[in-house]
Scaffold this motif. Structure first.
Motif, mmCIF file in Angstrom:
data_model
loop_
_atom_site.group_PDB
_atom_site.id
_atom_site.type_symbol
_atom_site.label_atom_id
_atom_site.label_comp_id
_atom_site.label_asym_id
_atom_site.label_seq_id
_atom_site.Cartn_x
_atom_site.Cartn_y
_atom_site.Cartn_z
ATOM 1 N N SER A 119 0.816 -1.258 0.085
ATOM 2 C CA SER A 119 -0.099 0.017 -0.017
ATOM 3 C C SER A 119 0.921 1.350 -0.108
ATOM 4 O O SER A 119 0.748 2.035 -0.607
ATOM 5 C CB SER A 119 -1.081 0.028 1.242
ATOM 6 N N LEU A 120 1.840 1.199 0.804
ATOM 7 C CA LEU A 120 2.858 2.366 1.086
ATOM 8 C C LEU A 120 3.590 2.686 -0.331
ATOM 9 O O LEU A 120 3.644 3.693 -0.870
ATOM 10 C CB LEU A 120 3.782 2.268 1.881
ATOM 11 N N ASN A 121 3.841 1.641 -1.222
ATOM 12 C CA ASN A 121 4.567 1.702 -2.490
ATOM 13 C C ASN A 121 3.560 2.312 -3.612
ATOM 14 O O ASN A 121 4.101 2.768 -4.260
ATOM 15 C CB ASN A 121 5.226 0.196 -2.774
ATOM 16 N N ALA A 122 2.437 1.632 -3.527
ATOM 17 C CA ALA A 122 1.299 2.076 -4.552
ATOM 18 C C ALA A 122 1.144 3.737 -4.344
ATOM 19 O O ALA A 122 0.934 4.198 -5.353
ATOM 20 C CB ALA A 122 0.115 1.467 -4.103
ATOM 21 N N ALA A 123 1.427 4.180 -3.091
ATOM 22 C CA ALA A 123 1.277 5.704 -2.929
ATOM 23 C C ALA A 123 2.482 6.375 -3.132
ATOM 24 O O ALA A 123 2.727 7.347 -2.639
ATOM 25 C CB ALA A 123 0.484 5.753 -1.477
ATOM 26 N N ASP A 124 3.664 5.638 -3.484
ATOM 27 C CA ASP A 124 4.913 6.202 -3.659
ATOM 28 C C ASP A 124 5.692 6.911 -2.543
ATOM 29 O O ASP A 124 6.290 7.918 -2.388
ATOM 30 C CB ASP A 124 4.839 7.408 -4.773
ATOM 31 N N VAL A 125 5.361 6.220 -1.529
ATOM 32 C CA VAL A 125 5.832 6.736 -0.040
ATOM 33 C C VAL A 125 7.415 6.404 -0.079
ATOM 34 O O VAL A 125 7.831 4.971 -0.461
ATOM 35 C CB VAL A 125 5.272 5.997 1.047
ATOM 36 N N ALA A 126 8.216 7.274 0.376
ATOM 37 C CA ALA A 126 9.743 7.113 0.166
ATOM 38 C C ALA A 126 10.054 6.098 1.187
ATOM 39 O O ALA A 126 9.483 6.039 2.255
ATOM 40 C CB ALA A 126 10.377 8.269 0.329
ATOM 41 N N PRO A 127 11.223 5.296 0.893
ATOM 42 C CA PRO A 127 11.672 4.300 1.805
ATOM 43 C C PRO A 127 11.981 4.908 3.278
ATOM 44 O O PRO A 127 11.489 4.100 4.419
ATOM 45 C CB PRO A 127 12.945 3.546 1.264
ATOM 46 N N GLY A 128 12.448 6.121 3.423
ATOM 47 C CA GLY A 128 12.596 6.813 4.597
ATOM 48 C C GLY A 128 11.344 6.847 5.463
ATOM 49 O O GLY A 128 11.490 6.762 6.766
ATOM 50 N N LEU A 129 10.519 7.322 4.597
ATOM 51 C CA LEU A 129 9.112 7.666 5.508
ATOM 52 C C LEU A 129 8.637 6.283 5.857
ATOM 53 O O LEU A 129 7.763 6.383 7.078
ATOM 54 C CB LEU A 129 8.181 8.226 4.479
ATOM 55 N N GLN A 130 8.703 5.216 4.857
ATOM 56 C CA GLN A 130 8.210 3.979 5.368
ATOM 57 C C GLN A 130 8.883 3.613 6.789
ATOM 58 O O GLN A 130 8.103 2.841 7.449
ATOM 59 C CB GLN A 130 8.161 2.849 4.476
ATOM 60 N N ASP A 131 10.070 3.813 6.724
ATOM 61 C CA ASP A 131 10.872 3.452 8.065
ATOM 62 C C ASP A 131 10.237 3.920 9.180
ATOM 63 O O ASP A 131 10.214 3.498 10.356
ATOM 64 C CB ASP A 131 12.414 3.440 7.845
ATOM 65 N N GLN A 132 10.009 5.427 9.124
ATOM 66 C CA GLN A 132 9.391 6.196 10.010
ATOM 67 C C GLN A 132 7.917 5.574 10.569
ATOM 68 O O GLN A 132 7.787 5.687 11.812
ATOM 69 C CB GLN A 132 9.224 7.607 9.624
ATOM 70 N N PHE A 133 7.256 5.346 9.407
ATOM 71 C CA PHE A 133 6.024 4.785 9.799
ATOM 72 C C PHE A 133 6.177 3.428 10.714
ATOM 73 O O PHE A 133 5.342 3.138 11.779
ATOM 74 C CB PHE A 133 5.335 4.333 8.638
ATOM 75 N N PHE A 134 7.039 2.693 10.193
ATOM 76 C CA PHE A 134 7.212 1.128 11.021
ATOM 77 C C PHE A 134 7.766 1.455 12.255
ATOM 78 O O PHE A 134 7.439 0.956 13.187
ATOM 79 C CB PHE A 134 7.943 0.294 10.308
ATOM 80 N N THR A 135 8.573 2.626 12.475
ATOM 81 C CA THR A 135 9.187 2.817 13.741
ATOM 82 C C THR A 135 7.802 3.365 14.910
ATOM 83 O O THR A 135 7.798 2.838 16.046
ATOM 84 C CB THR A 135 10.075 3.926 13.594
ATOM 85 N N ASN A 136 6.989 4.056 14.167
ATOM 86 C CA ASN A 136 5.943 4.649 14.939
ATOM 87 C C ASN A 136 4.784 3.438 15.121
ATOM 88 O O ASN A 136 4.253 3.326 16.240
ATOM 89 C CB ASN A 136 5.106 5.635 14.121
ATOM 90 N N PHE A 137 4.654 2.300 14.288
ATOM 91 C CA PHE A 137 3.987 1.358 14.511
ATOM 92 C C PHE A 137 4.422 0.781 15.652
ATOM 93 O O PHE A 137 3.697 0.232 16.684
ATOM 94 C CB PHE A 137 3.784 0.419 13.112
ATOM 95 N N GLU A 138 5.698 0.233 15.764
ATOM 96 C CA GLU A 138 6.360 -0.441 16.707
ATOM 97 C C GLU A 138 6.140 0.207 18.292
ATOM 98 O O GLU A 138 5.807 -0.368 19.368
ATOM 99 C CB GLU A 138 7.723 -0.624 16.688
ATOM 100 N N SER A 139 6.170 1.621 18.223
ATOM 101 C CA SER A 139 6.012 2.214 19.271
ATOM 102 C C SER A 139 4.664 2.330 19.791
ATOM 103 O O SER A 139 4.327 2.134 21.165
ATOM 104 C CB SER A 139 6.388 3.783 19.138
ATOM 105 N N LEU A 140 3.675 2.391 19.083
ATOM 106 C CA LEU A 140 2.150 2.157 19.339
ATOM 107 C C LEU A 140 1.943 1.226 19.741
ATOM 108 O O LEU A 140 1.092 1.049 20.865
ATOM 109 C CB LEU A 140 1.575 2.681 18.009
ATOM 110 N N PHE A 141 2.128 -0.007 19.207
ATOM 111 C CA PHE A 141 1.644 -1.465 19.312
ATOM 112 C C PHE A 141 2.667 -2.287 20.259
ATOM 113 O O PHE A 141 2.383 -3.432 20.767
ATOM 114 C CB PHE A 141 1.262 -2.360 18.029
ATOM 115 N N ASP A 142 3.767 -1.574 20.767
ATOM 116 C CA ASP A 142 4.840 -2.303 21.544
ATOM 117 C C ASP A 142 5.120 -3.453 20.618
ATOM 118 O O ASP A 142 5.556 -4.659 21.546
ATOM 119 C CB ASP A 142 4.289 -2.567 22.670
ATOM 120 N N MET A 143 5.260 -3.734 19.500
ATOM 121 C CA MET A 143 5.712 -5.099 18.545
ATOM 122 C C MET A 143 5.904 -4.645 17.165
ATOM 123 O O MET A 143 5.286 -3.305 16.975
ATOM 124 C CB MET A 143 4.904 -6.070 18.791
ATOM 125 N N GLU A 144 6.888 -5.125 16.786
ATOM 126 C CA GLU A 144 7.210 -4.969 15.300
ATOM 127 C C GLU A 144 6.082 -5.449 14.442
ATOM 128 O O GLU A 144 5.353 -6.406 14.720
ATOM 129 C CB GLU A 144 8.333 -5.405 14.863
#
Length: 283
Positions: free
Chosen positions: A186-211
């Motif tokens: 979904s992120l690739n389809a919206a042309d989200v840059a790799p660095g921003l994707q990394d930020q999202f997944f870091t935020n995901f881990e912080s919110l859900f306390d798991m990767e």
């Protein structure tokens, strides 16, 4: 659907560049579940049902309890629980539910997960799907059969583990296997840059306390709690690619499978042959 398209276009228009509210937009892109109106045939089926309302806690998005709606058909001793997929609802199983109503001594139970269909919630996630399924099981008792489509198949796996029930039959239709890979698509389809994707997944881990990588069907699978697992898939499914499913099936050779050519990911639950096979399995 209109809101999701708006968010997608907003993200895509940035061409991979950041924005002050970019992470918030990405959460909406990934976790806003599009809501389609109920069709006449579906509404007629809902009108026949006994409705119910239950609650689950959403500590991540709403930070409150959410009411979700469900429906039952029949009063039989054998119970079937149906868990829909992402961007779907109980009524989307109208053709299958109608067919199952003809099976003797049966009660069919289905629900709209939080953030989907007629239930409360702006954003949704797999854990809310699983909490809703778990709450239904604790309210109505252990189902003999669980049916899950797409994300619903993953939710059923979690609910079985959470409740330690031992269903006679687990049916997974076009199950999602690797949730992080679906996020990335979904992120690739919206042309989200790799660095921003990394930020999202870091935020995901912080919110859900798991990767996010934790959420695979292999990790969530309830193993010995399931007496029989039957799985239907289309090898050309673009949402749940066969490459991921193949690895899961190698790890779990006990799972029975059947291939359906052509229905794709969304329409597989309406396919006449699939429905016929499911009724035969259950009856």
């Amino acid at each position: 659907m209109k809101k999701l398209k708006t968010v997608f276009n907003q993200v895509k228009s940035l061409n991979g560049a950041g924005a002050p509210d970019m992470i918030s937009l990405l959460w909406q892109l990934i976790c806003y579940s599009p809501k389609m109106p109920v069709r006449l045939q579906q509404q007629l089926l809902l009108d026949e049902a006994k409705p119910f309302t239950l609650e689950v806690d959403d500590p991540h998005f709403a930070k409150s309890t959410l009411k979700f709606k469900g429906f039952t058909w029949g009063e039989g001793k054998r119970k079937i629980l149906i868990t829909h997929g992402w961007g779907s609802k109980a009524a989307d199983f109208a053709e299958l539910i109608t067919a199952l109503k003809s099976v003797d001594d049966m009660q069919v139970i289905a629900f709209d997960a939080p953030g989907n269909g007629s239930s409360e919630g702006e954003l949704s996630n797999l854990l809310l799907f699983a909490k809703a399924a778990t709450t239904v099981i604790k309210t109505f008792g252990a189902p003999d059969v669980l049916i899950g489509h797409s994300l619903g198949a993953m939710a059923n796996a979690i609910a079985i583990k959470e409740t330690a029930i031992q269903p006679a039959l687990l049916i997974s239709i076009a199950p999602l296997i690797n949730l992080k890979e679906n996020f990335i698509a979904s992120l690739n389809a919206a042309d989200v840059a790799p660095g921003l994707q990394d930020q999202f997944f870091t935020n995901f881990e912080s919110l859900f306390d798991m990767e996010a990588s934790h959420f695979t069907l292999h990790n969530l699978y309830p193993g010995g709690l399931v007496r029989r697992h039957w799985l239907a898939y289309d090898p050309e499914d673009k949402i749940a690619p066969f490459a991921f499913l193949e690895n899961f099936l190698i790890a779990h050779p006990e799972v029975e499978t059947k291939v359906y050519q052509g229905p794709g990911h969304e329409r597989v639950i309406k396919d006449e042959l699939v429905i016929s096979d499911l009724v035969s399995l259950i009856a």
